[in-house]
Structures are given as C-alpha cells and as structure tokens.
Design a protein around this motif. Structure first.
Motif, PDB file in Angstrom:
ATOM      1  N   LYS A 152       0.851  -1.180   0.000  1.00 40.39           N
ATOM      2  CA  LYS A 152       0.000   0.000   0.000  1.00 40.39           C
ATOM      3  C   LYS A 152       0.887   1.230   0.000  1.00 40.39           C
ATOM      4  N   LYS A 165       3.630   0.585   2.647  1.00 41.01           N
ATOM      5  CA  LYS A 165       3.371  -0.347   3.737  1.00 41.01           C
ATOM      6  C   LYS A 165       3.059  -1.719   3.163  1.00 41.01           C
ATOM      7  N   VAL A 166       3.715  -2.740   3.704  1.00 40.70           N
ATOM      8  CA  VAL A 166       3.559  -4.108   3.226  1.00 40.70           C
ATOM      9  C   VAL A 166       2.725  -4.887   4.243  1.00 40.70           C
ATOM     10  N   ASP A 167       1.585  -5.392   3.801  1.00 40.90           N
ATOM     11  CA  ASP A 167       0.694  -6.174   4.652  1.00 40.90           C
ATOM     12  C   ASP A 167       1.226  -7.603   4.719  1.00 40.90           C
ATOM     13  N   VAL A 168       1.740  -7.984   5.872  1.00 41.49           N
ATOM     14  CA  VAL A 168       2.321  -9.323   6.039  1.00 41.49           C
ATOM     15  C   VAL A 168       1.306 -10.295   6.612  1.00 41.49           C
ATOM     16  N   SER A 223      -1.497 -11.680   4.104  1.00 39.69           N
ATOM     17  CA  SER A 223      -1.070 -11.943   2.723  1.00 39.69           C
ATOM     18  C   SER A 223      -0.219 -13.202   2.705  1.00 39.69           C
ATOM     19  N   LYS A 230       2.872 -14.110   5.173  1.00 34.94           N
ATOM     20  CA  LYS A 230       2.825 -14.650   6.541  1.00 34.94           C
ATOM     21  C   LYS A 230       3.501 -16.015   6.622  1.00 34.94           C
ATOM     22  N   LYS A 244       2.883  -8.119  11.648  1.00 34.85           N
ATOM     23  CA  LYS A 244       1.641  -7.605  11.071  1.00 34.85           C
ATOM     24  C   LYS A 244       1.909  -6.816   9.801  1.00 34.85           C
ATOM     25  N   SER A 245       2.886  -5.896   9.851  1.00 36.75           N
ATOM     26  CA  SER A 245       3.179  -5.074   8.679  1.00 36.75           C
ATOM     27  C   SER A 245       4.603  -4.551   8.755  1.00 36.75           C
ATOM     28  N   GLU A 267       6.734  -1.154   7.070  1.00 38.37           N
ATOM     29  CA  GLU A 267       6.589   0.101   6.326  1.00 38.37           C
ATOM     30  C   GLU A 267       7.969   0.672   6.015  1.00 38.37           C
ATOM     31  N   THR A 284       5.657  -3.606  12.676  1.00 36.55           N
ATOM     32  CA  THR A 284       4.596  -3.776  13.658  1.00 36.55           C
ATOM     33  C   THR A 284       4.276  -5.254  13.777  1.00 36.55           C
TER      34      THR A 284
END
Length: 708
Positions: A106, A113-116, A119, A122, A177-178, A180, A200
């Motif tokens: 994102k 920011k990378v949603d781990v 997605s 993980k 979680k993420s 950035e 995070t």
C-alpha cells in the motif's frame, strides 16, 4: 467447514467483506474475501480461537469459536455461526476501490506499507525472507538489510528504535503484522537518517499462552543453524514474551578485487583473489513485559542481550604493479578472533488521553568488542593488530500527537548521550587511544491538515550537538553544532492519482572511524587513516512523487554541501608503495534521481520491479569526477510463482551499471538468484533451497580512482 451470514445493523446483506480465522495471538490461519452476505471457510488447523469479520465502513467483529473447534481440526461437520451483525464505523471514506484481491503493498506518499499478516508473506519464513520480497530493499548473504539509494537507515520495532538490527533475526513472518518503508522521513526522525523501516507485530485479542521450539538449518558451502525457544502469551492485561537461543552462522566466500589508483605519473594497480571462512556463534536473549493499567494506558519493560564469538580465516593472493617498481606477488594468510557482548534494557509508556497520544521510550545500549587479527605475508612477515572498543548510548524519546479541529499537531523531544572508547594496538606502531563523546538534544514540531483533496504538512526540527574526539595527550575535535531542519509537503489526490511535492533538509555527520586518526592495517598493499577535520554534510532535497494503483514514481533533486568522500592516495614512502585510504570534504555536489516501483499479484504470479536512475555532478580540485550524462542505474526485480500446495519458486535479479560513486569509478555487475520453498506438516516444517549468484557475475569490488 464454518459457514454463516453477515448483515448490517438493519439486516441487509453486506455485499463485500472479509472473513478470516485467527489463533489466540491474532496470527492468521486462513480466510478469504466473500460477497453476497455469506461465507464458507475450510478448517484445516488446530488452535483456532476466533473468527474475524471486517468490511469497509464497518467496525471489525471478533467471534469466539465453539470449544470443540478450538482444539481439533479432525471434524468434518459443518458448523453454522448464524447471522453476524456489523455496525457502521464513525470514519467516513472518500474514494474507495474494492477488488477481490487484497494488495500486498500500500503506497502512501513517500512511504509504502507491506501487509504481512493477511497476505502470502505470513508463510515466508523469517524476517529476511520477507525483506527479500519487498520492493526497493536488499538483503546480502550476511543478512544485512539496505534500502535502495538510502544508506543511512533507522529501524523501529513497535515504535522502539533498534540499537542492534540483529534483534530482527528472532522475528518470524507469522509474528509480523506489517512492514513500512519510509524513503523520506519526517522531522520526527533524526536528520542524519534518510530512510526508516517501521515494523509492527501482531496484537493478541484473547488470553493465551504459547511455547514454540524453532530450528532453522541451512547449508551454503558451509553449515549454519539457529535453535530458539520462545514463550509468549497474554493474561488479561499482561502481555509477555521471551525468546532465547543459540545461533551458529557459517560463511565461505570467494572474492576478487581490482584497484587502480594513480597520481600524475605514479600509479598502482592491485589485484586480489581471496577465500574467506567465517564462523560466528551467538547466544541471545530477548524479553519484554507489557501491562495495560487501563485500555488506554500501557507500560512496558524489556531486556535484550547477546554474546558472540567469531572466527574468520582468510587466504589472499595479491599482485602489485607499480609505475616505478617491478610487479610483486604477495601471499597473505590471516586469522581473526573476536568477542562481542551487548546489553540493551528499555522501558516505555503509551497513553491515550481522549484523542491525544503520548509515547515515551527510554533505553540503554552497551556493546563491548575485543578483536585480534594475525597476518602472515609470504610465509615470513608477521603482522598483528587488535581492537578493543566499548560503545554505549543512553536515549530518551517523548512524542505527543494532538489532533485538533483545525490542524493535527505532532511534537517531541529526543535526548541521547553516546560514548565510543577505542584502543588500537599493532605490531607496526605504538598503542593508540581515542574516545568520542556526543551529547545530542533534539526537538521537533509537525503541523498537518487535510483540505478536501489536498494534504498539507510542515515541520521543523532543531538539533543541538556537542561532539568531542580526544586521545590520552591531545584533543582532535571539540565542536558544538546547532542546526535547524525545515520540511514542507503538499499532496493532492484526484482522478485516481496521488501526487506529492516536498522539501526537506538533512545532515550526515562523520562516523567514528572516519575522523579517528588511527593508522589501520587493511592488507599488505593498503591501510586507512581518519581525518579529524572532516565536516558534516548538509543536503537539501526536493522531491515530486506520483502514485497510481501499484505504480509509484518519484523525482528528486539533492544539493550537497561538504559532501564526504573516500580518497585514495599513494604512499610512496614504503616498499612497495601502498594505497592510503582517508576522507575529504567536497564543497558541492548534485544528484538528480528517478525512482520507480511497481508491485503485482496476478493469479499464481506475484512480485515487484524497482529501478533507481541517478545523474550526478561532482568536481574536486578542478577535476570533474561525475558528469550529468553519466547515469548510474540500479535494478531489482523478483517474481514468485506457486508450484503446488505449499510449494513456491522465486527468481530474484539485482543489477547495477558502471558508474561514479563520489570520486570512485565502480564497475558494473548483476546477481541472479533462485529460491525454491516447500512447506510440510501443516506448515511446521519448511524446506528451502536457494542458489545465490547463479551465473557467478556478482563482483562489487572492482573500482579505480584518479587523484591529482
């Protein structure tokens, strides 16, 4: 199988929503995006506690699963959770675009920011496995992380700045979680940094306790192994975590280097081929306790420590060709033994007072290094050197966020005291003692406001620093700095395109080794010495960025004053002549940079492409070293595909062309790597095979330099 219906507060089916299954620690098991107000999720794992339902413009809803479903995954029954009601969120959204596939990356202004947690990342493995898949980030074979074109990196874990990035080695992808990446940090961060990584971890929503034994074994010319045991859990208001383990990292590396240095009619051409064996054995402990006095007030304490013993053996063949002497061959064997101890206690407090948020962090970090190197040249000439270094820093951070009706305020104070005491002893010279002390006080204020499609932000950071470098009998530097660092940003969103224009000022201060006047042996043909008169570098950065979907483009102009550059000189007082490395300030230099990033996730194929093109202009003592038309090009591309259930393959490419790096002309190279991963036993066992530098084209050490 788990089924159910999702409706709003008046009973209407919600068209698009996400339903996922979570463990007690909020780690994701599986789930999907559903439509038409109904969901159906397959249950194929134990320890599932919660069902999470979320949708745009609605509050998230957590539903506890029946007890028999939390402890077993063997049942083939279908359990209907009935009708789940979501209430409207108070947050209103402007332009909203909903697709069936969740974007992994994102983009927001200068950061992404990378949603781990939600997605495919993980299941990537450890922290470095995640970073290899993030655009614009590099991970070398030793695990060092770098951001493309941004060498001065700060890393934060849950708001706390890491003093030692080796702490990241204990993180698993399921813990995160993420991530950035901020390529243009605000005034809230040190003006000497040019990139920030913010990590995070996942939050627990129910009480739980988990014991995990983890082992990772790898073989790359030599064996490496990491064994850890972790305890984490939540008991009402108390969160606790402890991780301890033993890490043995082996490295075998073949290396080649060519140097070409000349001054007027005198020159040296050196060629080096080497084989390096390295083994580091580390015992570590990471621990923390967090207690919430109320849902809005959290206090925490923690302690990290590590003990490392290192052994590095190196065999090197040198060829020396001088303009004034005949060619000479030198064979060198070295043995390097080192011991490092680190300690890092910390405390923090986070409080919410209405809409205001106060964050405070206090920490102490101490690192003690003892290093001894023995070198034998041509089987007879013995050289030895030892380093004893004690580095410590005390830091305090207070940040306050105050949103008001007219403007959002963020302000803070940051204090630190650093000391670095070093003793250098060598067979070729007497003992040298140096110590550096830095006492820094910083404060910042950021004002921001959104006006329809515009976002405005302005900030000012002030840094006062007292710096002193001295030895037993003399003082080399004793300086007080007071600098102000303004920043300004104007953003506009419209037509699906987000644009941003910004200005910021930064300062890059000399490091301890760059100003310490120690004469350090490097190899038979070179040595280094610091420059106590070296000045800090000031840089003004103007940046324009454009973003549409997963495509991000930025253009920046950087103006440097007193830029630091490594200088290679010829020392003709020795036989043979040697290369002397030191540092100097160049009055002015300019960079024009274009940065492009694109991430994609198309059916079974996902990956990213990153490119950085730089045009530089630099002149030193009337000699032009970099011209605007001589472009430097960095490329990173990776593509990952699913082979079958639990199996994937990733191809990674990194390329850099021949270019000037300050006064040094570096030859180009590229690196192609392949990784194959298979997850088994319900993802408790992962087998990974990697081939680094498949075509043997990675050779970053070829350079030449001309000094007048």
């Amino acid at each position: 199988m788990l089924t159910g219906n999702v409706v709003d507060s008046v009973g209407n089916h919600i068209d698009v929503f996400e339903a996922v299954l979570l463990r007690a620690d909020s780690s994701l098991v599986n789930g999907n995006i559903f439509s038409g107000g109904k969901f159906s999720i397959r249950i194929d794992a134990k320890e599932i506690r919660l069902l999470k339902i979320s949708s745009l413009e609605y509050e998230e809803r957590y539903v506890t699963l029946p007890t028999h479903m939390q402890t077993s995954s063997e049942s083939t029954d279908t359990v209907n959770m009935g009708t789940i009601i979501l209430t409207n969120s108070n947050n209103s959204l402007g332009e909203v675009s909903v697709t069936a596939r969740r974007p992994v990356v994102k983009l927001t202004g200068s950061s992404y920011k990378v949603d781990v947690a939600e997605s495919y990342l993980k299941d990537a493995g450890d922290f470095n496995d995640i970073m290899r898949r993030i655009p614009g980030v590099f991970v070398d074979p030793k695990g060092t992380i770098a951001v493309m074109g941004k060498p001065r990196l700060l890393v934060f874990l849950n708001g706390r700045q890491l003093r030692n990035n080796s702490e990241l080695g204990t993180l698993k992808s399921s813990d995160i979680k993420s991530v950035e990446i901020d390529r243009n940090p605000s005034a809230a961060y040190s003006a000497s940094s040019d990139a920030v990584i913010r990590i995070t971890t996942v939050d627990a929503v129910q009480d739980y306790i988990r014991l995990v034994a983890y082992n990772k074994t790898s073989f790359s010319r030599t064996l490496s192994n990491r064994s850890t045991f972790s305890l984490k859990g939540k008991n009402e208001r108390l969160n606790y975590f402890a991780n301890t383990g033993f890490d043995t990292q082996g490295l075998k590396q073949y290396d080649a280097e060519d140097r070409n240095v000349w001054i007027d009619t005198d020159s040296i051409i050196t060629h080096r081929r080497s084989t390096l064996w390295q083994r580091n054995n580390t015992f570590f402990l990471r621990s923390s306790l967090e207690y919430a006095f109320t849902p809005k007030h959290l206090v925490g304490i923690g302690y990290n420590m590590s003990l490392t013993n290192g052994d590095m053996d190196k065999e090197q063949d040198f060829t020396n060709i001088s303009a004034k002497t005949s060619p000479e061959n030198i064979y060198s064997v070295s043995d390097n033994l080192s011991k490092t101890k680190t300690h890092n206690p910390f405390v923090f407090y986070i409080g919410n007072f209405g809409k205001n948020t106060l964050e405070t962090y206090f920490d102490y970090y101490r690192s003690v290094l003892d290093n001894r190197q023995n070198i034998t040249e041509n089987g007879s000439n013995n050289v030895w050197q030892s380093f004893a270094d004690t580095y410590s820093i005390v830091g305090a951070v207070i940040d306050l966020s105050v949103p008001t009706r007219f403007v959002n305020l963020r302000m803070g104070i940051k204090l630190s005291y650093m000391s670095d005491k070093g003793v250098y002893t060598a067979s070729t010279q007497s003992e040298q003692h140096t110590m550096r002390e830095d006492d820094t006080h910083a404060g910042y204020l950021i004002l921001s406001r959104n006006i329809k499609k515009f976002s405005l932000s302005s900030g000012l950071r002030a840094e006062h620093e007292y710096s002193k470098l001295y030895g037993y009998h003399n003082s080399y530097t004793d300086t007080t700095y007071l600098n102000f660092f303004p920043s300004l940003s104007i953003g506009y969103t419209g037509g699906g395109i987000r644009s941003n224009l910004s200005y910021s000022r930064r300062i890059y201060r000399p490091t301890y080794s760059q100003i310490s006047p120690k004469n350090i042996y490097i190899d038979p043909l070179s040595y280094s010495v610091g420059n106590p008169s070296l000045q800090s570098t000031l840089v003004d950065i103007f940046n324009l960025s454009l973003q549409k979907g997963n495509l991000y483009l930025s253009l920046s102009h950087e103006r440097y004053s007193n830029i630091r550059a490594q200088v290679s000189l010829l020392d003709t007082t020795t036989v043979p002549s040697r290369i002397k490395f030191t540092y100097a300030n160049i009055p002015q230099a300019y960079n024009l940079k274009a940065y492009l990033m694109y991430s994609y996730d198309i059916k079974l194929l996902k990956g990213s492409l990153t490119a950085l093109v730089t045009s530089s202009s630099m002149k030193y003592r009337d000699v032009v070293y970099a011209k605007p038309q001589d472009l430097s090009v960095y490329l990173k591309a990776n593509a990952e595909a699913t082979l079958w259930r639990g199996a994937s393959v990733m191809l990674s490419l990194y390329y850099i062309n021949s270019h000037y790096n300050n006064l040094i002309y570096s030859e180009g190279y590229f690196n192609t790597s392949l990784y194959i991963t298979q997850r088994l036993l319900k993802d408790n066992l992962t087998i990974a095979i990697g081939a680094e530098d498949i075509f043997k084209t990675y050779n970053p050490n070829n350079w030449r330099q001309q000094m007048s």
